[in-house]
Design a protein around this motif. Sequence first.
Motif, PDB file in Angstrom:
ATOM      1  N   SER A  74     -25.566  -3.427 -13.693  1.00 55.27           N
ATOM      2  CA  SER A  74     -24.874  -2.391 -14.460  1.00 55.27           C
ATOM      3  C   SER A  74     -23.466  -2.146 -13.939  1.00 55.27           C
ATOM      4  O   SER A  74     -22.601  -1.669 -14.690  1.00 55.27           O
ATOM      5  CB  SER A  74     -25.665  -1.090 -14.425  1.00 55.27           C
ATOM      6  OG  SER A  74     -25.789  -0.605 -13.109  1.00 55.27           O
ATOM      7  N   VAL A  98     -34.676   7.409 -24.034  1.00 52.75           N
ATOM      8  CA  VAL A  98     -34.393   5.981 -23.821  1.00 52.75           C
ATOM      9  C   VAL A  98     -35.699   5.197 -23.694  1.00 52.75           C
ATOM     10  O   VAL A  98     -35.866   4.124 -24.295  1.00 52.75           O
ATOM     11  CB  VAL A  98     -33.528   5.783 -22.559  1.00 52.75           C
ATOM     12  CG1 VAL A  98     -33.375   4.300 -22.233  1.00 52.75           C
ATOM     13  CG2 VAL A  98     -32.158   6.410 -22.747  1.00 52.75           C
ATOM     14  N   ALA A 112     -34.313  -1.493 -20.102  1.00 55.12           N
ATOM     15  CA  ALA A 112     -34.119  -0.170 -20.706  1.00 55.12           C
ATOM     16  C   ALA A 112     -33.260   0.710 -19.810  1.00 55.12           C
ATOM     17  O   ALA A 112     -32.409   1.470 -20.287  1.00 55.12           O
ATOM     18  CB  ALA A 112     -35.478   0.489 -20.962  1.00 55.12           C
ATOM     19  N   PHE A 128     -37.006   2.175 -26.353  1.00 53.91           N
ATOM     20  CA  PHE A 128     -37.317   0.807 -25.952  1.00 53.91           C
ATOM     21  C   PHE A 128     -38.804   0.498 -26.096  1.00 53.91           C
ATOM     22  O   PHE A 128     -39.180  -0.656 -26.339  1.00 53.91           O
ATOM     23  CB  PHE A 128     -36.841   0.555 -24.517  1.00 53.91           C
ATOM     24  CG  PHE A 128     -35.410   0.115 -24.437  1.00 53.91           C
ATOM     25  CD1 PHE A 128     -35.090  -1.233 -24.376  1.00 53.91           C
ATOM     26  CD2 PHE A 128     -34.389   1.039 -24.445  1.00 53.91           C
ATOM     27  CE1 PHE A 128     -33.774  -1.649 -24.323  1.00 53.91           C
ATOM     28  CE2 PHE A 128     -33.063   0.643 -24.384  1.00 53.91           C
ATOM     29  CZ  PHE A 128     -32.756  -0.709 -24.326  1.00 53.91           C
ATOM     30  N   PRO A 138     -25.538   6.524 -24.508  1.00 54.94           N
ATOM     31  CA  PRO A 138     -26.817   6.292 -23.826  1.00 54.94           C
ATOM     32  C   PRO A 138     -26.996   7.114 -22.561  1.00 54.94           C
ATOM     33  O   PRO A 138     -28.121   7.461 -22.210  1.00 54.94           O
ATOM     34  CB  PRO A 138     -26.774   4.791 -23.502  1.00 54.94           C
ATOM     35  CG  PRO A 138     -25.827   4.218 -24.483  1.00 54.94           C
ATOM     36  CD  PRO A 138     -24.810   5.271 -24.742  1.00 54.94           C
ATOM     37  N   TRP A 159     -29.298   0.163 -19.826  1.00 57.91           N
ATOM     38  CA  TRP A 159     -28.505   0.684 -20.955  1.00 57.91           C
ATOM     39  C   TRP A 159     -27.763   1.971 -20.573  1.00 57.91           C
ATOM     40  O   TRP A 159     -26.529   2.023 -20.664  1.00 57.91           O
ATOM     41  CB  TRP A 159     -29.440   0.895 -22.148  1.00 57.91           C
ATOM     42  CG  TRP A 159     -28.763   1.241 -23.430  1.00 57.91           C
ATOM     43  CD1 TRP A 159     -27.582   0.728 -23.900  1.00 57.91           C
ATOM     44  CD2 TRP A 159     -29.220   2.169 -24.418  1.00 57.91           C
ATOM     45  NE1 TRP A 159     -27.282   1.285 -25.128  1.00 57.91           N
ATOM     46  CE2 TRP A 159     -28.266   2.163 -25.462  1.00 57.91           C
ATOM     47  CE3 TRP A 159     -30.346   2.978 -24.531  1.00 57.91           C
ATOM     48  CZ2 TRP A 159     -28.404   2.957 -26.599  1.00 57.91           C
ATOM     49  CZ3 TRP A 159     -30.491   3.764 -25.663  1.00 57.91           C
ATOM     50  CH2 TRP A 159     -29.522   3.756 -26.685  1.00 57.91           C
ATOM     51  N   THR A 185     -25.319   1.435 -17.288  1.00 56.64           N
ATOM     52  CA  THR A 185     -24.049   0.763 -17.590  1.00 56.64           C
ATOM     53  C   THR A 185     -23.038   1.745 -18.168  1.00 56.64           C
ATOM     54  O   THR A 185     -21.848   1.698 -17.835  1.00 56.64           O
ATOM     55  CB  THR A 185     -24.286  -0.396 -18.576  1.00 56.64           C
ATOM     56  OG1 THR A 185     -25.171  -1.350 -17.981  1.00 56.64           O
ATOM     57  CG2 THR A 185     -22.980  -1.090 -18.930  1.00 56.64           C
TER      58      THR A 185
END
Length: 292
Positions: free
Chosen positions: A81, A117, A160, A121, A109, A163, A166
């Motif tokens: 990330s 989250v 997951a 996913f 996100p 996301w 990052t």
Amino acid sequence: MWKRHQRKLAPWLFLAPGVMMFISYVIVPIFQSIWVSFYDWDGMGPKTWIGLQNYRDLFQDEYFYIALKNNVIWLTLYLLSVPAGLFVALFLNQNVAGIRLYKSLFFFPFVISQVVVGLIFAWFYDPTYGLMVKVFSAFGLGPIGILSDERYVTYGIILAGLWPQTAYCMILFLTGLSGVSTEQIEAGRLDNARGWKMLWYIILPQLRPATFIAVVVTVIGALRSFDLISIMSDGGPYGSSRTLAFYMFEQAFSEYGFRMGYGAAIAVVLFAIMLVYIAVVVTRMYRDERGR
């Protein structure tokens, strides 16, 4: 006395509430956990002193090593990330129409809850109605039960987690890029520095503080991973996606017997791993700063 020592006392008065809360809710619980790890205790009844027995049992527990191995996998892959956030930040660090909208979409996100989250996913991985099944079927592939397969479940949960992480690293690097010296960039262009050379020799050295924060926060997030595992797999199948934080919770607060002392021992080991890693990173950063 106040007039003579105002400059010395004023900062401590402002710091006092935060220091007291930090000691009460961080430092004291750390020592309490270490103390509890030497007892056999169910959290409600009397404590029984057993010394290092919890640690002996821990290092003979095969599930502990499975959780430790998963933490190593989390730590290795979760660090992706950091470069991903850097490249997204470089992409968004432009003055073009609509860039604020794109920044908001990329940051979204991180704003939403980890529970959301995990649910997104989990639906995405659903082997019957999930979007991933539709993508696989378009290429002539059959469904894969990501969250029900011991080989893939940990990697699916890490994906997951990458996301929102990052997005967080992206914000850190965007903040760092706002302080990059334009004079150094112009000087680099005059010396014919382009592309990777510009990034490696001019931009990245100025992003060192942001990189340090991103790495430390990402490592801590990887080592204390719990919520996504709880939502997406509940440690399964057959305990194959447990991490140390999740295993600690299972032993201390679940139907496995309320083994508070054993859970505290896992917490102490996890804390020691974090402490050693952060100490190494901080020492290395300090040496680099002194050498500059």
